[in-house]
Design a protein around this motif. Sequence first.
Motif, short mmCIF file in Angstrom:
data_model
loop_
_atom_site.label_atom_id
_atom_site.label_comp_id
_atom_site.label_asym_id
_atom_site.label_seq_id
_atom_site.Cartn_x
_atom_site.Cartn_y
_atom_site.Cartn_z
N UNK A 194 -66.78 71.50 42.02
CA UNK A 194 -65.78 71.20 41.00
C UNK A 194 -66.57 71.54 39.40
N UNK A 195 -67.49 70.95 39.49
CA UNK A 195 -68.43 70.97 38.10
C UNK A 195 -68.90 72.28 37.82
N UNK A 196 -69.52 72.93 38.97
CA UNK A 196 -69.79 74.44 38.77
C UNK A 196 -68.64 75.39 38.32
N UNK A 197 -67.56 75.19 39.24
CA UNK A 197 -66.41 76.11 38.76
C UNK A 197 -66.11 75.88 37.37
N UNK A 198 -66.03 74.60 37.00
CA UNK A 198 -65.54 74.37 35.69
C UNK A 198 -66.63 75.12 34.69
N UNK A 199 -67.92 74.87 34.83
CA UNK A 199 -68.71 75.53 33.80
C UNK A 199 -68.57 76.85 33.78
N UNK A 200 -68.26 77.66 34.96
CA UNK A 200 -68.19 79.02 35.02
C UNK A 200 -66.83 79.76 34.51
N UNK A 201 -65.57 78.70 34.64
CA UNK A 201 -64.55 79.17 34.08
C UNK A 201 -64.55 79.12 32.50
N UNK A 202 -65.47 77.83 32.03
CA UNK A 202 -65.26 77.81 30.57
C UNK A 202 -66.14 79.20 30.09
N UNK A 203 -66.98 79.60 30.83
CA UNK A 203 -67.73 80.49 30.08
C UNK A 203 -66.85 82.02 30.18
N UNK A 204 -65.92 82.26 31.10
CA UNK A 204 -65.31 83.54 31.28
C UNK A 204 -64.20 83.39 30.60
N UNK A 205 -63.58 82.27 30.18
CA UNK A 205 -62.26 81.98 29.41
C UNK A 205 -62.61 81.72 27.97
N UNK A 206 -63.78 81.98 27.46
CA UNK A 206 -64.13 81.26 26.25
C UNK A 206 -64.11 79.84 25.97
N UNK A 207 -64.70 79.20 26.84
CA UNK A 207 -64.58 77.91 26.84
C UNK A 207 -63.46 77.05 27.17
N UNK A 208 -62.34 77.75 27.69
CA UNK A 208 -61.27 77.07 27.84
C UNK A 208 -60.84 76.68 29.33
N UNK A 209 -61.85 76.80 30.22
CA UNK A 209 -61.41 76.84 31.80
C UNK A 209 -61.44 75.43 32.18
N UNK A 210 -60.68 75.14 33.24
CA UNK A 210 -60.55 73.79 33.94
C UNK A 210 -60.41 74.13 35.44
#
Length: 211
Positions: A194-210
């Motif tokens: 959960x945490x690693x996926x959140x970090x990664x999605x934030x990066x590829x979505x311009x800090x908007x991933x959840x």
Amino acid sequence: MKSKREVQSSVKDESLISKRRNQMIRGAVALFKQKGFHRTTTREIAKEAGFSIGTLYEYIRTKEDVLYLVCDSIYEEVQERLSALPTQAGTLDGLKIAIRHYYLLIDEMQDEFIVMYQESKSLPKDALQYVLNKELEMVAIFEDILHACRKSGECQLSEEAVKLAAHHVVVQGQMWSFRRWGLRRDMTIEDFIEQQTTFFLQGIQGNGGTV
């Protein structure tokens, strides 16, 4: 891409070859993790696998053959698991499913991943190159998913950044095997995903991933 390296066997029964080599792989992983590749003998591998040294040499020729089989079995398992996933092409949901299945596989095969990365340098040059190419094939699975997400507008990566992001997903997951001694004090594999996926999605979505 180099073709699969042939490991010679004097036995012709393919099902028996597969069974015996799987036994070798399990035994070798336990020994390589405990003692390292160079300090482990083929006699010890045979004993750990549950058969004689003579039987062992009916299915391989060298100790390096066993190490190669360990490495190849990991990539075969990853490819089989991830290629069977519903693609949901171009969606972040599809990406999250792939990440989750890959990280759960790492959790199941922690010892195998550790042995592969610690000991693969001991492979002969041709076998090492094959293993490295298989690693790139694993990265390419996530490259394809990320390219599809980029084209659909679900992530903000440039085309040039996709390859690095794919490597990041792969290495980020492997951290669970290398750092489990510390991570498990504070989190489960589900927390990690959960945490690693959140970090990664934030990066590829311009800090908007959840998640």
